[in-house]
Design a protein around this motif. Structure first.
Motif, PDB file in Angstrom:
ATOM      1  N   PRO A 180      14.414  24.852  -0.541  1.00 13.25           N
ATOM      2  CA  PRO A 180      15.454  25.689   0.069  1.00 13.25           C
ATOM      3  C   PRO A 180      14.836  26.720   1.016  1.00 13.25           C
ATOM      4  N   GLU A 181      15.589  27.108   2.045  1.00  7.86           N
ATOM      5  CA  GLU A 181      15.107  28.060   3.041  1.00  7.86           C
ATOM      6  C   GLU A 181      14.509  29.292   2.367  1.00  7.86           C
ATOM      7  N   GLY A 182      13.274  29.614   2.761  1.00 10.60           N
ATOM      8  CA  GLY A 182      12.607  30.795   2.221  1.00 10.60           C
ATOM      9  C   GLY A 182      11.882  30.567   0.911  1.00 10.60           C
ATOM     10  N   GLU A 183      12.039  29.390   0.343  1.00  6.86           N
ATOM     11  CA  GLU A 183      11.371  29.089  -0.923  1.00  6.86           C
ATOM     12  C   GLU A 183      10.151  28.198  -0.685  1.00  6.86           C
ATOM     13  N   SER A 184       9.280  28.146  -1.677  1.00  4.98           N
ATOM     14  CA  SER A 184       8.066  27.325  -1.607  1.00  4.98           C
ATOM     15  C   SER A 184       7.668  26.971  -3.036  1.00  4.98           C
ATOM     16  N   ALA A 185       6.659  26.139  -3.142  1.00  7.04           N
ATOM     17  CA  ALA A 185       6.143  25.826  -4.483  1.00  7.04           C
ATOM     18  C   ALA A 185       5.691  27.108  -5.173  1.00  7.04           C
TER      19      ALA A 185
ATOM     20  N   LEU B 152      -0.253  20.787  -2.274  1.00  7.52           N
ATOM     21  CA  LEU B 152      -1.013  21.113  -1.066  1.00  7.52           C
ATOM     22  C   LEU B 152      -0.448  22.342  -0.373  1.00  7.52           C
ATOM     23  N   GLY B 153      -1.245  22.939   0.503  1.00  8.03           N
ATOM     24  CA  GLY B 153      -0.856  24.169   1.189  1.00  8.03           C
ATOM     25  C   GLY B 153      -0.247  23.903   2.558  1.00  8.03           C
ATOM     26  N   ASP B 154      -0.373  24.904   3.446  1.00  4.14           N
ATOM     27  CA  ASP B 154       0.182  24.805   4.798  1.00  4.14           C
ATOM     28  C   ASP B 154      -0.729  23.991   5.710  1.00  4.14           C
TER      29      ASP B 154
ATOM     30  N   LEU C  17      -9.801  18.298   1.977  1.00  6.54           N
ATOM     31  CA  LEU C  17      -8.488  18.457   1.345  1.00  6.54           C
ATOM     32  C   LEU C  17      -8.597  19.369   0.131  1.00  6.54           C
ATOM     33  N   LYS C  18      -7.664  20.325   0.016  1.00 10.28           N
ATOM     34  CA  LYS C  18      -7.632  21.227  -1.136  1.00 10.28           C
ATOM     35  C   LYS C  18      -6.379  20.925  -1.954  1.00 10.28           C
ATOM     36  N   ASN C  19      -6.548  20.221  -3.042  1.00  8.53           N
ATOM     37  CA  ASN C  19      -5.449  19.941  -3.962  1.00  8.53           C
ATOM     38  C   ASN C  19      -5.396  21.082  -4.970  1.00  8.53           C
ATOM     39  N   GLN C  20      -4.311  21.866  -4.923  1.00  7.69           N
ATOM     40  CA  GLN C  20      -4.221  23.074  -5.740  1.00  7.69           C
ATOM     41  C   GLN C  20      -3.988  22.784  -7.226  1.00  7.69           C
ATOM     42  N   LEU C  21      -3.901  21.512  -7.582  1.00  9.11           N
ATOM     43  CA  LEU C  21      -3.914  21.173  -9.006  1.00  9.11           C
ATOM     44  C   LEU C  21      -5.281  21.444  -9.628  1.00  9.11           C
TER      45      LEU C  21
ATOM     46  N   GLU D 126       0.413   1.890 -13.743  1.00 11.25           N
ATOM     47  CA  GLU D 126       0.384   1.045 -14.944  1.00 11.25           C
ATOM     48  C   GLU D 126       1.435   1.484 -15.957  1.00 11.25           C
ATOM     49  N   GLN D 127       1.760   2.787 -15.948  1.00 10.73           N
ATOM     50  CA  GLN D 127       2.750   3.305 -16.900  1.00 10.73           C
ATOM     51  C   GLN D 127       4.118   3.509 -16.249  1.00 10.73           C
ATOM     52  N   ASP D 128       4.302   2.950 -15.006  1.00  8.94           N
ATOM     53  CA  ASP D 128       5.583   3.042 -14.279  1.00  8.94           C
ATOM     54  C   ASP D 128       6.037   4.485 -14.096  1.00  8.94           C
ATOM     55  N   ILE D 129       5.097   5.368 -13.851  1.00  7.90           N
ATOM     56  CA  ILE D 129       5.422   6.776 -13.614  1.00  7.90           C
ATOM     57  C   ILE D 129       5.468   7.005 -12.105  1.00  7.90           C
ATOM     58  N   PRO D 130       6.630   7.381 -11.537  1.00  4.72           N
ATOM     59  CA  PRO D 130       6.690   7.655 -10.101  1.00  4.72           C
ATOM     60  C   PRO D 130       5.963   8.962  -9.772  1.00  4.72           C
ATOM     61  N   LEU D 131       5.643   9.148  -8.494  1.00  8.12           N
ATOM     62  CA  LEU D 131       4.859  10.309  -8.086  1.00  8.12           C
ATOM     63  C   LEU D 131       5.563  11.089  -6.985  1.00  8.12           C
ATOM     64  N   VAL D 132       5.272  12.384  -6.936  1.00  7.68           N
ATOM     65  CA  VAL D 132       5.726  13.230  -5.828  1.00  7.68           C
ATOM     66  C   VAL D 132       4.530  14.010  -5.301  1.00  7.68           C
ATOM     67  N   VAL D 133       4.649  14.446  -4.056  1.00 10.95           N
ATOM     68  CA  VAL D 133       3.656  15.330  -3.446  1.00 10.95           C
ATOM     69  C   VAL D 133       4.371  16.605  -3.040  1.00 10.95           C
ATOM     70  N   LEU D 134       3.760  17.759  -3.320  1.00  6.12           N
ATOM     71  CA  LEU D 134       4.308  19.052  -2.912  1.00  6.12           C
ATOM     72  C   LEU D 134       3.443  19.628  -1.798  1.00  6.12           C
ATOM     73  N   GLY D 135       4.081  20.181  -0.758  1.00 10.63           N
ATOM     74  CA  GLY D 135       3.325  20.718   0.372  1.00 10.63           C
ATOM     75  C   GLY D 135       3.932  22.002   0.903  1.00 10.63           C
ATOM     76  N   GLY D 136       3.285  22.565   1.926  1.00 13.65           N
ATOM     77  CA  GLY D 136       3.735  23.820   2.517  1.00 13.65           C
ATOM     78  C   GLY D 136       4.370  23.623   3.878  1.00 13.65           C
ATOM     79  N   LYS D 137       4.023  24.499   4.813  1.00 11.11           N
ATOM     80  CA  LYS D 137       4.595  24.439   6.165  1.00 11.11           C
ATOM     81  C   LYS D 137       3.822  23.440   7.020  1.00 11.11           C
ATOM     82  N   GLU D 138       4.519  22.852   8.014  1.00  8.98           N
ATOM     83  CA  GLU D 138       3.915  21.951   9.006  1.00  8.98           C
ATOM     84  C   GLU D 138       3.189  20.778   8.338  1.00  8.98           C
ATOM     85  N   TYR D 139       3.801  20.236   7.299  1.00  2.00           N
ATOM     86  CA  TYR D 139       3.182  19.110   6.600  1.00  2.00           C
ATOM     87  C   TYR D 139       3.183  17.888   7.512  1.00  2.00           C
ATOM     88  N   GLY D 140       2.015  17.245   7.646  1.00  2.00           N
ATOM     89  CA  GLY D 140       1.918  16.031   8.460  1.00  2.00           C
ATOM     90  C   GLY D 140       1.744  16.284   9.935  1.00  2.00           C
TER      91      GLY D 140
END
Length: 933
Positions: free
Chosen positions: A854-859, A704-706, A762-766, A796-810
């Motif tokens: 890290p500071e200054g970095e993004s997806a 996701l974006g900013d 919602l814009k999912n960049q995937l 079902e396949q026991d695969i954990p998930l992550v979400v990637l986001g930008g600035k001011e998430y939530g």
């Protein structure tokens, strides 16, 4: 619980013929220099010192507060009370009911699950403006509300009987925050003979409205609120405090809304996330209480934890006007002066940072088209709209232009609500000679309506004009200003455009009383602003459907139409599914835009219509003077109105009193219920927490974006047909007309899981150029799927998930379901550039680890596209009682190449680490209850 009182602060305060126990701040050297807000926190620690969670060192730390220092010292704040609205309150009571069962199953006493702090719930979010523009709109909307929500209301009535110190304000009373400042807030509490500052956390982010009264509090997620109700203190760092000096006076025609939009822009630009804002200076005494409440209300929009005014004569006058007792007024004044909490502009405390606003610099403003902080001077509104519209029309323009299009462009918005007849070639020829629309995309569509006649819709048409939301409806100045503008407009012969859905939803019944007394309701109704309900309607997404013919024209022709509302939130997809562009404005400007009918309008140079003599009428001709407004306030508002309306506030109308109410200490869950179901948070929970683990082989559910809001993550509005939530409801026999909203179904986790990340904007960049709740499912070769369906396949396949986001998430509402839904979908970590305060803590409260790039970095800078598999190591250090500053992330692409970085762990306090180790805050509280048996 009695304080250890290491400083000997316990004393007696006599007020009249009554004595109160107090904890004196002057017993602790250094507290006299603190800002007002930190004095409230210092007293809180003094009174609740227990030698364990709250120690002498904590009290000394706040007394020696260094305004220059970054927050590093954790304290435990114990709010005096909790306030909830029904959207967020229902899941709170569902969770408490479930906790009772879980405690019993683990051998504890279910009766321990009981509010230890007083809790009030105001039912204000469930009314939808289905009907509008007619005299029976209010009555019919309330009937429909009970038909839709009777099951939820029965559950809340059960809770009121089953839990001690829990009270419910029935539907149709008012907006939670207005009821809070007009009735529930005491400013100084008197409980068991002890007097202390009224502090309050709430399950709505705009709880900060009470800051205008000098009540320190803010919005928390429902899970934090539940913990606070159960006596669990709120873990926080002693914050930086931003001093905001107000000087000067507003110019004529400038409203409190204009001031608050200006302050929102300034503070969002300055950066106040996680900080307190405190207003100070000589100008504070000139700010009416209603305007203070308006500023406090918008605290979440500029990102601060609180935005507070100290107690002074203005506070006392407001308490008196709203019907508080003489004894209470005397206590508030005596206590505030005794404790050094009375505002003294000659003694300026030290602040961490300083800002200043000369009120004379504020100009009439709106904000939009999708964020509250994007202020636009009203003079620039037309040109700003013409720039923004290109972002909302496909390819920056519409289908090929025709001569008829050009003809209509210059008549829209027309002061005449009757459209050109396309069959009239002469009329087309006459108008087509007019100038073009300066490159503005147009797509004019003729609409025929049995009720509204024939008219033309185009991009920018105002299809919703709503006076709504706690921000403004608590403020008599802007509410009466709007009504007086309506009166002037009607007397000039102006009418609202036929395509505008016009609604009036006051924050309390007092507004109706002063409209009646001033004789202004007929003018509002003449313009279509009939009463639709007392509640949070359009601002929360309860705008109701547009008329069928208008909705069809918009969707068939992909028109980018607009809403103008006097609210505090205008995020994408929040207001109405048919409306892409949303603008915040003062109540008078809401009416002005209903008259104009379009955002493509300049109030300075474009006339609103003609009067009975054929003279052009401009906004300046109908804008009421400040003297008119002041005179109307003086003659139309009195204390008796407040006393009468709040005399029996918990009783409710006949519908409420006649609801069948379940009884018993534990709730009997109905297997066929689609509103209230037992959630799975405690299923199989052991008495001792299992060790936390690193994350291995995780897939990205969403990239996701900013500025992704909690609305994007867990929408409150309508449920779209064909989506997983709709499919679930239909499988349980619910027809489309009875879907209701996501907000109303928050007591049913099955609906809410399916609604997580389901916002239509919602814009999912995937995925490329796809909006809504979709992702790529890598268990199915990366094909497009609903996010819910993909999450089930990963589980079902026991695969954990992550979400990637930008600035001011939530950012946005304090919506616990944004975190609950995230966790129940199987998300273990959220990695972003930055978090908003409440959502970050909510994620921890549900056992999801919040991480930052890290500071200054993004997806994007790390070239992550969401197709990677993620391994996150270092989390297990939490099992040793330490919170690592960073964890190591390895993202492996499909070709085997790796991207590695150290993500910052945003578990900010030891208390939050305890919650995470326990799998969530409620699990932590429940286990503590079992240990204390």
């Amino acid at each position: 619980m009695s304080s250890k009182d290491s400083f000997g602060a316990r004393d007696t305060l006599s007020v009249g013929d009554k004595s109160y126990e107090i904890y004196r701040l002057d017993a602790v050297p250094g507290t006299e220099k603190l800002p007002y807000s930190l004095k409230v926190l210092a007293e809180n620690l003094l009174r609740t010192e227990d030698g364990a969670n709250i120690t002498k060192d904590h009290i000394e730390a706040i007394a020696k507060w260094d305004p220059e220092a970054d927050p590093s010292i954790e304290i435990q704040f114990t709010p005096a009370r909790v306030i909830m609205q029904d959207f967020t309150g229902v899941p709170c009571i569902v969770d408490l009911a479930t906790m009772r069962e879980a405690v019993g199953e683990l051998g504890g006493d279910p009766q321990k699950v009981n509010p230890l702090a007083p809790a009030d719930l105001v039912i204000d979010h469930s009314v939808i403006a289905d009907l509008f523009g007619r005299a029976d709109a209010f009555e019919r909307n309330v009937e429909i509300e009970y038909e839709r929500n009777g099951e939820r209301y029965q559950f809340l009535r059960w809770g009121q009987g089953a839990f001690h110190d829990f009270k419910v304000v029935p539907p149709g009373t008012g907006i939670v925050h207005q009821v809070n400042i007009e009735y529930l807030a005491s400013v100084v509490m008197d409980r068991d003979g002890v007097a202390y500052p009224d502090t309050c956390v709430g399950t709505d982010s705009h709880t900060t409205m009470e800051n205008g009264l000098g009540v320190l509090g803010w919005g928390v997620g429902g899970i934090e609120a539940e913990a606070a109700m159960l006596g669990q203190p709120v873990s926080m760092l002693i914050p930086r405090v931003v001093g905001f000096k107000l000087t000067g006076e507003r110019r004529p025609g400038v409203t409190a809304t204009d001031v608050v939009l200006t302050v929102t822009e300034m503070l969002r630009k300055h950066g106040v996330v996680g900080k307190f804002v405190e207003f100070y200076g000589e100008g504070v005494a000139e700010v009416p209480l209603a305007n203070r409440a308006t500023l406090g209300n918008m605290s979440p929009e500029f990102g601060s934890t609180a935005a507070i005014f100290p107690i002074d004569d203005v506070t006392i006058d407001y308490l008196r006007m709203t019907g508080r007792s003489d004894e209470q007024l005397a206590l508030v004044e005596a206590y505030a002066k005794e404790q050094g909490m009375w505002h003294d502009p000659s003694r300026e405390p030290k602040f961490s940072e300083y800002l200043e606003l000369d009120l004379a610099d504020v100009v009439p403003s709106i904000a939009g088209p999708k964020r509250p902080q994007d202020r636009i001077a009203l003079d620039d509104a037309k040109s700003a709209f013409r720039k923004d519209i290109h972002n909302y029309v496909e390819n920056g323009n519409s289908p090929a232009h025709s001569n008829i299009d050009e003809a209509v462009e210059e008549t829209f918005p027309s002061s005449d609500p009757v459209a050109l007849s396309f069959a009239d070639e002469d009329a087309v020829e006459v108008v087509s000679a007019a100038n073009g629309a300066e490159g503005r995309p147009t797509n004019p569509i003729t609409v025929k309506s049995d009720e509204r006649g024939e008219f033309v819709l185009d991009h920018g048409a105002v299809v919703i004009a709503a006076i709504t939301s706690c921000t403004n409806t608590s403020n008599p100045e802007v509410m009466l200003g709007a009504a007086l503008l309506a009166k002037n407009a009607v007397e000039k012969g102006l009418t609202s455009k036929p395509w505008v859905k016009t609604t009036m939803a006051p924050g309390s019944q007092v507004v109706t009383d002063y409209y009646d007394k001033a004789g202004l309701w007929p003018y509002l109704e003449k313009l279509g602003f009939f009463l639709v309900g007392y509640g949070c309607t359009t601002c929360i997404g309860n705008s109701g459907p547009l008329p069928d013919e208008i909705s069809k024209a918009i969707n068939d022709n992909d028109l980018s139409v607009t809403a103008v509302l006097s609210g505090n939130r205008n995020f994408e997809g929040r207001i109405n599914p048919d409306v892409k562009m949303n603008y915040l404005a003062s109540p008078p400007l809401v009416i002005a835009y209903a008259l104009a009918g379009s955002m493509d309008f300049d109030f300075e140079s474009d006339c609103l219509g003609t009067d009975n003599e054929g003279n052009q009428v401009f906004l300046k001709d109908i804008w009421p003077t400040q003297q008119d407004i002041n005179d109307t306030i003086a003659s139309a508002i009195n204390t008796e109105m407040f006393v009468k309306n709040y005399a029996d506030v918990f009783k409710g109308d006949e519908r409420w009193r006649n609801l069948p109410t379940p009884s018993g200490d534990t709730f009997e869950w109905a297997e066929d219920s689609t509103y209230v179901r037992k959630p799975p948070y405690f299923d199989g929970m052991p008495a001792e927490p299992e060790p936390v683990t690193d994350i291995t082989g995780a897939r990205v559910l969403a990239l996701l974006g900013d500025s992704v809001t909690t609305d994007h993550i867990s929408p409150a509005g309508s449920i779209k047909p064909g989506t997983p939530a709709a499919q679930y409801l239909e499988s349980h026999g619910v027809e489309k007309k009875d879907y209701n909203s996501y907000g109303s179904r928050r007591g049913n986790h099955e609906v809410m899981i399916r609604g997580t990340f389901a916002n239509i904007r919602l814009k999912n960049q995937l995925l490329d150029d796809v909006s809504g709740g979709y992702t790529r499912d890598f268990t199915k070769g990366g094909e497009q799927a609903f996010i819910y369906d993909a999450a089930q396949n990963y589980a079902e396949q026991d695969i954990p998930l992550v979400v990637l986001g930008g600035k001011e998430y939530g950012s946005g509402s304090s919506r616990d379901w944004a975190a609950k839904g995230t966790r129940l979908l199987g998300v273990r970590a959220v990695i972003t550039e930055s978090f908003e305060r409440i959502h970050r803590s909510n994620l921890i409260g549900m056992g999801v680890i919040p991480l930052q790039f890290p500071e200054g970095e993004s997806a994007a800078s790390l070239k992550l596209d969401g197709t990677e598999t993620f391994d996150i190591t270092g989390i297990e250090a939490l099992n040793e009682g330490k919170t690592p500053k960073t964890v190591h992330v390895t993202a492996t692409k499909e070709d085997g190449s790796k991207t590695e970085f150290d993500a910052v762990v945003r578990i900010d306090t030891p208390g939050e680490a305890d919650y995470y180790r326990n799998g969530g805050i409620l699990q932590y509280v429940l286990r503590n209850m079992l240990k204390s048996k």
